[in-house]
Design an enzyme around this catalytic site. Structure first.
Site, PDB file in Angstrom:
ATOM      1  N   GLU A  26     -10.751 -13.630  -3.309  1.00 13.08           N
ATOM      2  CA  GLU A  26     -10.833 -13.237  -4.723  1.00 13.08           C
ATOM      3  C   GLU A  26      -9.753 -12.192  -5.063  1.00 13.08           C
ATOM      4  O   GLU A  26      -9.910 -11.407  -6.000  1.00 13.08           O
ATOM      5  CB  GLU A  26     -12.233 -12.717  -5.062  1.00 13.08           C
ATOM      6  N   VAL A  64       7.685   4.671  13.944  1.00 13.44           N
ATOM      7  CA  VAL A  64       6.861   5.765  14.472  1.00 13.44           C
ATOM      8  C   VAL A  64       6.450   5.377  15.893  1.00 13.44           C
ATOM      9  O   VAL A  64       5.884   4.305  16.120  1.00 13.44           O
ATOM     10  CB  VAL A  64       5.601   5.973  13.595  1.00 13.44           C
ATOM     11  N   ILE A  67       3.692  -7.322   5.507  1.00 12.76           N
ATOM     12  CA  ILE A  67       2.919  -8.567   5.617  1.00 12.76           C
ATOM     13  C   ILE A  67       3.381  -9.566   4.545  1.00 12.76           C
ATOM     14  O   ILE A  67       3.483 -10.751   4.799  1.00 12.76           O
ATOM     15  CB  ILE A  67       1.407  -8.266   5.538  1.00 12.76           C
ATOM     16  N   LEU A 101      -4.237  -2.562   4.328  1.00 12.56           N
ATOM     17  CA  LEU A 101      -4.747  -3.258   5.512  1.00 12.56           C
ATOM     18  C   LEU A 101      -5.131  -2.280   6.617  1.00 12.56           C
ATOM     19  O   LEU A 101      -5.961  -2.602   7.473  1.00 12.56           O
ATOM     20  CB  LEU A 101      -3.696  -4.257   6.005  1.00 12.56           C
ATOM     21  N   ALA A 106       0.836  -1.211   0.000  1.00 16.67           N
ATOM     22  CA  ALA A 106       0.000   0.000   0.000  1.00 16.67           C
ATOM     23  C   ALA A 106       0.867   1.256   0.000  1.00 16.67           C
ATOM     24  O   ALA A 106       0.639   2.190  -0.780  1.00 16.67           O
ATOM     25  CB  ALA A 106      -0.940  -0.008   1.206  1.00 16.67           C
ATOM     26  N   LYS A 163      -2.118 -14.935 -14.550  1.00 16.72           N
ATOM     27  CA  LYS A 163      -3.292 -15.529 -13.904  1.00 16.72           C
ATOM     28  C   LYS A 163      -4.510 -15.318 -14.798  1.00 16.72           C
ATOM     29  O   LYS A 163      -4.797 -14.184 -15.187  1.00 16.72           O
ATOM     30  CB  LYS A 163      -3.488 -14.843 -12.542  1.00 16.72           C
ATOM     31  N   THR A 175      -8.684  -9.300  -3.880  1.00 17.53           N
ATOM     32  CA  THR A 175      -9.203  -7.950  -4.114  1.00 17.53           C
ATOM     33  C   THR A 175      -8.498  -6.841  -3.322  1.00 17.53           C
ATOM     34  O   THR A 175      -8.777  -5.670  -3.541  1.00 17.53           O
ATOM     35  CB  THR A 175     -10.705  -7.906  -3.768  1.00 17.53           C
ATOM     36  N   SER A 218       9.540   0.825   8.758  1.00 16.71           N
ATOM     37  CA  SER A 218      10.428   0.216   9.727  1.00 16.71           C
ATOM     38  C   SER A 218      10.816  -1.181   9.269  1.00 16.71           C
ATOM     39  O   SER A 218       9.960  -2.070   9.192  1.00 16.71           O
ATOM     40  CB  SER A 218       9.711   0.160  11.084  1.00 16.71           C
TER      41      SER A 218
HETATM   42  C1  LIG Z   1      -3.313 -13.865   4.540  1.00 17.56           C
HETATM   43  C2  LIG Z   1      -3.362 -12.765   3.543  1.00 17.56           C
HETATM   44  C3  LIG Z   1      -3.339 -13.056   2.175  1.00 17.56           C
HETATM   45  C4  LIG Z   1      -3.438 -12.031   1.230  1.00 17.56           C
HETATM   46  N1  LIG Z   1      -3.463 -12.316  -0.106  1.00 17.56           N
HETATM   47  C5  LIG Z   1      -3.707 -11.329  -0.995  1.00 17.56           C
HETATM   48  C6  LIG Z   1      -3.794 -11.569  -2.372  1.00 17.56           C
HETATM   49  O1  LIG Z   1      -3.615 -12.688  -2.840  1.00 17.56           O
HETATM   50  N2  LIG Z   1      -4.074 -10.540  -3.196  1.00 17.56           N
HETATM   51  C7  LIG Z   1      -4.253  -9.268  -2.736  1.00 17.56           C
HETATM   52  O2  LIG Z   1      -4.555  -8.372  -3.516  1.00 17.56           O
HETATM   53  N3  LIG Z   1      -4.093  -9.004  -1.444  1.00 17.56           N
HETATM   54  C8  LIG Z   1      -3.833  -9.983  -0.560  1.00 17.56           C
HETATM   55  N4  LIG Z   1      -3.697  -9.692   0.757  1.00 17.56           N
HETATM   56  C9  LIG Z   1      -3.681  -8.314   1.183  1.00 17.56           C
HETATM   57  C10 LIG Z   1      -2.325  -7.712   0.883  1.00 17.56           C
HETATM   58  O3  LIG Z   1      -1.335  -8.466   1.517  1.00 17.56           O
HETATM   59  C11 LIG Z   1      -2.287  -6.313   1.392  1.00 17.56           C
HETATM   60  O4  LIG Z   1      -3.385  -5.598   0.912  1.00 17.56           O
HETATM   61  C12 LIG Z   1      -1.063  -5.624   0.894  1.00 17.56           C
HETATM   62  O5  LIG Z   1       0.066  -6.382   1.142  1.00 17.56           O
HETATM   63  C13 LIG Z   1      -0.919  -4.293   1.534  1.00 17.56           C
HETATM   64  O6  LIG Z   1      -0.442  -4.415   2.832  1.00 17.56           O
HETATM   65  P1  LIG Z   1      -0.104  -3.077   3.564  1.00 17.56           P
HETATM   66  O7  LIG Z   1       0.920  -2.353   2.779  1.00 17.56           O
HETATM   67  O8  LIG Z   1      -1.380  -2.390   3.860  1.00 17.56           O
HETATM   68  O9  LIG Z   1       0.474  -3.558   4.962  1.00 17.56           O
HETATM   69  P2  LIG Z   1       1.880  -4.193   5.367  1.00 17.56           P
HETATM   70  O10 LIG Z   1       2.480  -5.006   4.331  1.00 17.56           O
HETATM   71  O11 LIG Z   1       1.638  -4.817   6.711  1.00 17.56           O
HETATM   72  O12 LIG Z   1       2.835  -2.952   5.568  1.00 17.56           O
HETATM   73  C14 LIG Z   1       2.796  -2.161   6.720  1.00 17.56           C
HETATM   74  C15 LIG Z   1       3.967  -1.229   6.715  1.00 17.56           C
HETATM   75  O13 LIG Z   1       3.849  -0.348   7.815  1.00 17.56           O
HETATM   76  C16 LIG Z   1       5.083  -0.272   8.473  1.00 17.56           C
HETATM   77  N5  LIG Z   1       4.855   0.077   9.870  1.00 17.56           N
HETATM   78  C17 LIG Z   1       3.957  -0.452  10.720  1.00 17.56           C
HETATM   79  N6  LIG Z   1       4.068   0.125  11.933  1.00 17.56           N
HETATM   80  C18 LIG Z   1       5.026   1.039  11.815  1.00 17.56           C
HETATM   81  C19 LIG Z   1       5.624   1.957  12.731  1.00 17.56           C
HETATM   82  N7  LIG Z   1       5.239   2.020  14.012  1.00 17.56           N
HETATM   83  N8  LIG Z   1       6.600   2.742  12.278  1.00 17.56           N
HETATM   84  C20 LIG Z   1       7.030   2.691  10.996  1.00 17.56           C
HETATM   85  N9  LIG Z   1       6.511   1.844  10.087  1.00 17.56           N
HETATM   86  C21 LIG Z   1       5.531   1.031  10.515  1.00 17.56           C
HETATM   87  C22 LIG Z   1       5.704  -1.648   8.285  1.00 17.56           C
HETATM   88  O14 LIG Z   1       7.095  -1.591   8.466  1.00 17.56           O
HETATM   89  C23 LIG Z   1       5.325  -1.920   6.849  1.00 17.56           C
HETATM   90  O15 LIG Z   1       6.258  -1.296   6.003  1.00 17.56           O
HETATM   91  C24 LIG Z   1      -3.542 -10.709   1.694  1.00 17.56           C
HETATM   92  C25 LIG Z   1      -3.504 -10.417   3.059  1.00 17.56           C
HETATM   93  C26 LIG Z   1      -3.425 -11.427   3.974  1.00 17.56           C
HETATM   94  C27 LIG Z   1      -3.406 -11.094   5.431  1.00 17.56           C
END
Ligand SMILES: Cc1cc2nc3c(=O)[nH]c(=O)nc-3n(C[C@H](O)[C@H](O)[C@H](O)COP(=O)(O)OP(=O)(O)OC[C@H]3O[C@@H](n4cnc5c(N)ncnc54)[C@H](O)[C@@H]3O)c2cc1C
Length: 501
Positions: free
Chosen positions: A345, A188, A48, A336, A16, A81, A347, A42
């Site tokens: 799916e 943070v 994730i 997330l 994201a 895919k 998404t 960080s």
């Molecule tokens: C089991 C599972 C399967 C998935 N499969 C799919 C899929 O097949 N297709 C799909 O489209 N999506 C999928 N997703 C969703 C997808 O993984 C997420 O939408 C996507 O990876 C975005 O994650 P994110 O960037 O929001 O969060 P994250 O990857 O968790 O990133 C969070 C970031 O915030 C930082 N952070 C957190 N706290 C702090 C802090 N205090 N200080 C500094 N930095 C901080 C972390 O270091 C990290 O860089 C899946 C999710 C899960 C849980």
């Protein structure tokens, strides 16, 4: 003259965070009017790293950034895919394919589905897959990109990608940093709110650095550090409809045949994903902790891998639902941090892309117009609800009665809109795409039928074509699909020739 946004702070460097950074780097005005963009992440916390399957809209995101698709796939060790194979969902021993694209072609203003159902109900058409180039090619392990081939199905092959999420974040980071985004490594530990209106003023890192901004993008993952931790926006829990609340993820060694599709296999208390990449297969078991322990879920997952595990299984807890407001004050939650509907799916990455597109269409100045923010929240909520209903369909429409989990799912009260869609389909086999909803009538048709719902009849307008003519036209389309799939190369060969890592 408006009070333009001078600085944007993104907290989080997962998919994201870097998608947001790359979008801002590419689309915000250049020169003096360009806001500074800082991304804080960080390494200690990490990402994730499991979102690895997508839907076709992702190609639009790549095009918007000006990314070369082959380069992107090479660098992320990705694959193609054509849809998702669902195994054991409607009942054990049964499988179906949810293809991208469409079945056949509509004729005389009537949906192809109606003509197909007519023959199906006469026992003459077993599966709609034979009328989908994506499903037919997937079953044969074939892939190629569409090209201008006139009326041939080869002109319209809809596809998406599988990729390594860690490599994707790195790829986008390179893209964004090359265009001026500044990355700050650090954790943070504090979020400072403005006294007069509670807007976010700055974040403070563990080493004391303070980063101020006009606009904050919360991409901190499930913790929602800004949107929830600081602004206490609230979360709407959808677990009564989508009861899975944990996943165990593990990569394993790949196998020779690289399937051009994601596989989702239903298990006793959830389901297992299988995502083939060039260098490994991504696997995970999504399950409901009220019905299965972590140890049991891990054992099921490890028992069903194609190859040797390449890492220790990792537990990922989650709660399906969304923030009460995705945009609150001067903070927008993406990924997330904004919500999670489970990966059935694929998404989630799309929801990041969609929120970014809406944000760019409603990019604020420092007055943060309430009407724009309300519109953003309303549109995104509708999108979450529409996707939720599509996901609930997979759980609700099942004949499985072999576990307490499936008993719960089979009997759950569907959301109202889904109830109506089920009624439309059960009667005359109709499936509709509402306004701008993500999943089209083909998707609804594929999953309703695949989950075992048998419509009572078919659209009476299909009778305008004689039965012989219907048979002739459908046979013609089926042959064209089969011949096209014959023409396509094996998926692995296509990758080796175009985007092998
Ligand atoms: C089991 C599972 C399967 C998935 N499969 C799919 C899929 O097949 N297709 C799909 O489209 N999506 C999928 N997703 C969703 C997808 O993984 C997420 O939408 C996507 O990876 C975005 O994650 P994110 O960037 O929001 O969060 P994250 O990857 O968790 O990133 C969070 C970031 O915030 C930082 N952070 C957190 N706290 C702090 C802090 N205090 N200080 C500094 N930095 C901080 C972390 O270091 C990290 O860089 C899946 C999710 C899960 C849980």
């Amino acid at each position: 003259m408006t009070d333009r946004i001078r600085s944007i702070v993104i907290v989080g460097g997962g998919t994201a965070g870097w998608m947001a950074a790359a979008t801002f780097a590419r689309l915000l005005p250049a020169g003096a009017a360009k806001p500074s963009v800082t991304l804080v992440e960080s390494d200690e916390i990490g990402i994730i790293g499991v979102g690895e399957a997508t839907i076709p809209q992702m190609a639009t995101f790549n095009r918007m950034l000006g990314i070369d698709e082959d380069d992107f796939l090479r660098r992320t060790k990705g694959s193609f895919k054509l849809g998702i194979q669902f195994v054991n969902w409607g009942r054990i021993g049964h499988s179906y394919f949810h293809p991208f694209g469409a079945y056949g072609v509509n004729m005389a203003g009537v949906s192809f589905h109606a003509f197909w159902l007519r023959l199906h109900q006469l026992g003459e058409a077993a599966t709609p897959d034979d009328w989908s180039i994506e499903a037919t090619a997937a079953a044969r392990g074939k892939f190629m990109r569409p090209f201008d081939a006139g009326n041939s199905p080869l002109s319209n092959i809809a596809y998406a990608f599988h990729f390594d999420a860690g490599l994707y974040a790195r790829y986008l980071r390179e893209f964004a940093e090359a265009r001026g985004v500044v990355r700050q490594e650090g954790k943070v530990v504090d979020v400072c709110l403005r006294g007069e209106d509670g807007f976010i003023e700055a974040v403070t890192l563990q080493d004391g650095r303070r980063i101020e901004g006009d606009l904050f993008i919360d991409c901190s993952g499930f913790r929602g550090l800004l949107i929830e931790g600081a602004l206490e926006t609230g979360y709407v829990d959808w677990s009564k409809w989508l009861p899975c609340d944990r996943a165990i993820a593990v990569p394993c060694e790949g196998v020779e045949e690289m399937t051009p599709y994601t596989r989702s296999t239903a298990r006793a208390a959830g389901w297992q994903w299988r995502i083939p990449l060039q260098h490994r297969i991504g696997n995970g078991h999504v399950f409901c902790s009220a019905h299965l322990s972590d140890d049991e879920a891990t054992a099921v997952l490890l028992d069903h891998l194609d190859g040797r595990p390449l890492a220790d299984p990792r537990v990922v807890p989650f709660k399906t639902g969304h923030r009460r407001r995705f945009w609150h004050k001067n903070c927008i939650a993406l990924g997330l941090a904004g919500g999670f509907l489970e990966p059935l799916e694929s998404t989630s990455i799309w929801l990041i892309q969609s929120a970014l597109a809406r944000l760019m269409a409603m990019f604020p100045d420092r007055s943060f117009p309430a009407a724009d923010i309300d519109r953003f929240n309303r549109l995104l909520l509708t999108e979450y609800e529409e996707i939720r209903d599509f996901l609930v369909l997979h759980y609700r429409a099942t004949e499985r009665d072999d576990s307490t989990f499936w008993d719960y799912c089979r009997n759950l009260e569907p959301p109202d809109r889904l109830k109506e869609k089920l009624g439309n389909f059960r009667n005359l086999g109709r499936s509709f795409r509402d306004n701008g909803e993500l999943f089209n009538d083909t998707s609804w048709f594929a999953v309703m039928l695949g989950q075992g719902i048998a419509p009572r009849g078919y659209d009476p307008l299909a009778d305008a074509m004689s039965l012989d003519e219907t048979r002739r036209r459908l046979a013609e389309i089926r042959n064209a699909v089969a011949n096209s799939a014959d023409y396509m190369p094996p998926h692995r060969r296509f990758i080796a020739e175009h985007c092998g890592a």
